[in-house]
Design a protein around this motif. Structure first.
Motif, PDB file in Angstrom:
ATOM      1  N   LYS A   1     -22.016   4.128 -44.514  1.00  0.00           N
ATOM      2  CA  LYS A   1     -22.567   2.815 -44.479  1.00  0.00           C
ATOM      3  C   LYS A   1     -21.738   1.590 -44.349  1.00  0.00           C
ATOM      4  N   ILE A   2     -22.266   0.672 -43.588  1.00  0.00           N
ATOM      5  CA  ILE A   2     -21.575  -0.874 -43.353  1.00  0.00           C
ATOM      6  C   ILE A   2     -22.294  -1.829 -44.108  1.00  0.00           C
ATOM      7  N   ASN A   3     -21.740  -2.703 -45.096  1.00  0.00           N
ATOM      8  CA  ASN A   3     -22.578  -3.252 -45.869  1.00  0.00           C
ATOM      9  C   ASN A   3     -22.457  -4.579 -45.493  1.00  0.00           C
ATOM     10  N   GLU A   4     -22.534  -4.872 -44.133  1.00  0.00           N
ATOM     11  CA  GLU A   4     -22.678  -6.317 -43.937  1.00  0.00           C
ATOM     12  C   GLU A   4     -23.269  -6.193 -42.273  1.00  0.00           C
ATOM     13  N   LYS A   5     -23.615  -7.556 -41.918  1.00  0.00           N
ATOM     14  CA  LYS A   5     -23.896  -7.638 -40.370  1.00  0.00           C
ATOM     15  C   LYS A   5     -22.894  -7.324 -39.269  1.00  0.00           C
ATOM     16  N   PHE A   6     -22.975  -6.429 -38.546  1.00  0.00           N
ATOM     17  CA  PHE A   6     -21.995  -6.141 -37.523  1.00  0.00           C
ATOM     18  C   PHE A   6     -22.330  -5.914 -36.235  1.00  0.00           C
ATOM     19  N   ILE A   7     -21.393  -6.037 -35.151  1.00  0.00           N
ATOM     20  CA  ILE A   7     -21.570  -5.601 -33.825  1.00  0.00           C
ATOM     21  C   ILE A   7     -21.016  -4.411 -33.447  1.00  0.00           C
ATOM     22  N   PHE A   8     -21.406  -3.492 -32.704  1.00  0.00           N
ATOM     23  CA  PHE A   8     -20.895  -2.122 -32.539  1.00  0.00           C
ATOM     24  C   PHE A   8     -20.516  -2.245 -31.085  1.00  0.00           C
ATOM     25  N   ALA A   9     -19.086  -1.778 -31.041  1.00  0.00           N
ATOM     26  CA  ALA A   9     -18.484  -1.798 -29.266  1.00  0.00           C
ATOM     27  C   ALA A   9     -18.258  -0.357 -29.285  1.00  0.00           C
ATOM     28  N   TYR A  10     -18.956   0.317 -28.270  1.00  0.00           N
ATOM     29  CA  TYR A  10     -18.494   1.746 -27.866  1.00  0.00           C
ATOM     30  C   TYR A  10     -17.949   1.730 -26.447  1.00  0.00           C
ATOM     31  N   ILE A  11     -16.453   1.852 -26.384  1.00  0.00           N
ATOM     32  CA  ILE A  11     -15.803   1.505 -25.402  1.00  0.00           C
ATOM     33  C   ILE A  11     -15.017   2.915 -24.770  1.00  0.00           C
ATOM     34  N   LEU A  12     -15.318   3.122 -23.367  1.00  0.00           N
ATOM     35  CA  LEU A  12     -14.686   4.301 -22.804  1.00  0.00           C
ATOM     36  C   LEU A  12     -13.477   4.088 -22.140  1.00  0.00           C
ATOM     37  N   ASP A  13     -13.258   2.638 -21.538  1.00  0.00           N
ATOM     38  CA  ASP A  13     -12.202   2.426 -20.728  1.00  0.00           C
ATOM     39  C   ASP A  13     -11.597   0.897 -21.161  1.00  0.00           C
ATOM     40  N   PRO A  14     -10.888   0.969 -22.269  1.00  0.00           N
ATOM     41  CA  PRO A  14     -10.464  -0.167 -22.799  1.00  0.00           C
ATOM     42  C   PRO A  14      -9.470  -0.596 -21.954  1.00  0.00           C
ATOM     43  N   ASN A  15      -9.579  -1.990 -21.635  1.00  0.00           N
ATOM     44  CA  ASN A  15      -8.561  -2.762 -21.136  1.00  0.00           C
ATOM     45  C   ASN A  15      -8.635  -4.362 -21.477  1.00  0.00           C
ATOM     46  N   PRO A  16      -7.650  -5.092 -21.059  1.00  0.00           N
ATOM     47  CA  PRO A  16      -7.711  -6.574 -21.490  1.00  0.00           C
ATOM     48  C   PRO A  16      -8.820  -7.331 -21.495  1.00  0.00           C
TER      49      PRO A  16
END
Length: 282
Positions: free
Chosen positions: A197-212
C-alpha cells in the motif's frame, strides 16, 4: 511410468524474463487461454538450467511463473521436438521474440521450427523490435521457410507487419498487445495477492533507460505537482547504478526496490500520473 500430461496449447515466450512488461503480457495470455476454455502450459527456457528457486537472489519472474502457470519440464533446444507429444497447438507469445539479436541464441525455435507440421502454429502480437530485419541472408532464408509454415501470424507494431510482408512474403495481422484482451478483473485479483500500500497521492515512474534527462524531468514534475514520485526500474537492474545514472537526489523521489508484479500493477492502478520510457509502461 506415469502418463505424460497433455494440454491444448503450449505458450513459448519470455514469461520468465526480468521485465515487468513481459511478465504481465504472459499473465494476460494465460488468462485469455482460460477464458477460451483451453488448457495450456508455459514452455521452459531451453537455454535455462535446472534450479532451486530458493538459492537465487533475484527470482521473482520464475517464482511468479511457477506459482501461477502450468510449466513444462526443461528441455534443451536439441530436444524441443518432444513438446509435440504434449500439445495440440503452439502459441508464440508477444514481445520482441523476432529481434534477431535476442533470438539468435535460440536458433529457429522462436519461429517454431521444432513444431510438427500437423500441429497448429500461431504467433500473437510478436515483434521484430527494430525497424529493419537485422539477420544475415542465410538466416533470412530459413526464417522465411518457418514463417510460411505458421497457420496464423500477428504482430504488435506496424514495422513488424511491413517486415513480414516485404522481407519474408507473409501476411501478418496487426493486433493489440495481450494486456488489452485480458479482463481488468484479472489484474485486480492479482493485485489483491499483495498487501502493498502507498498511503498518499503519488506519481509512478517506470524507467528502463535511466539518464540525466529523465532525472531532470522527474525532479521538475515532482516540484510542479508537490507529489512524491515512486521510481521503479527493471526487476534485475542494479538499483544503485540506475540511481547514479539518473543523477538526482531528493526526498520526494523514492526508489522502489525489487517490486513484485503485483506491486507494479498496484502502482499503475493507484498513481495520479505515470512517467515512463517503456512500451509496456504506456
Amino acid at each position: 511410468m506415469a502418463e505424460e500430461k497433455k494440454y491444448d496449447v503450449g505458450i513459448y515466450g519470455l514469461w520468465y524474463g526480468n521485465n515487468y512488461g513481459s511478465m504481465v503480457t504472459y499473465y494476460a495470455l494465460s488468462k485469455i487461454m482460460e477464458k477460451l476454455g483451453k488448457s495450456y502450459a508455459m514452455l521452459r527456457n531451453p537455454l535455462g538450467r535446472k534450479i532451486d528457486l530458493s538459492t537465487l537472489r533475484r527470482s521473482h519472474p520464475l517464482r511468479f511463473g511457477f506459482a501461477h502457470y502450468n510449466v513444462t519440464d526443461l528441455l534443451p533446444l536439441s530436444r524441443m521436438k518432444e513438446h509435440n507429444n504434449t500439445f495440440d497447438a503452439f502459441l508464440l507469445g508477444s514481445d520482441q521474440m523476432w529481434n534477431w539479436y535476442l533470438s539468435k541464441p535460440y536458433g529457429q525455435s522462436y519461429f517454431l521450427d521444432f513444431v510438427d507440421d500437423d500441429k497448429l502454429k500461431i504467433a500473437y502480437a510478436t515483434s521484430f523490435g527494430q525497424e529493419k530485419y537485422l539477420g544475415p541472408a542465410q538466416d533470412k532464408v530459413i526464417t522465411q521457410v518457418n514463417l510460411k509454415r505458421m497457420d496464423a501470424i500477428s504482430v504488435r507494431d506496424d514495422f513488424s507487419k511491413r517486415i513480414c510482408q516485404q522481407d519474408f512474403g507473409v501476411e501478418a495481422e496487426l493486433v493489440m498487445d495481450p494486456v488489452f484482451l485480458c479482463d481488468r478483473v484479472k489484474y485486480e485479483e492479482l493485485i489483491t495477492e499483495s498487501d502493498f500500500k502507498i498511503n498518499e497521492k503519488f506519481i509512478f515512474a517506470y524507467i528502463l533507460d535511466p539518464n540525466p534527462q529523465i532525472g531532470d524531468v522527474l525532479l521538475r514534475v515532482s516540484k510542479q505537482t508537490g507529489m512524491k514520485i515512486y521510481v521503479l526500474f527493471n526487476e534485475d537492474d542494479d538499483l544503485q547504478r540506475c540511481k547514479e545514472r539518473l543523477g538526482i537526489q531528493d526526498e520526494k523521489i523514492h526508489f522502489q526496490e525489487q517490486a513484485t508484479l503485483q506491486e507494479w500493477l498496484y502502482m499503475f492502478r493507484n498513481c495520479s500520473y505515470v512517467l515512463t520510457d517503456s512500451f509496456h509502461g504506456t
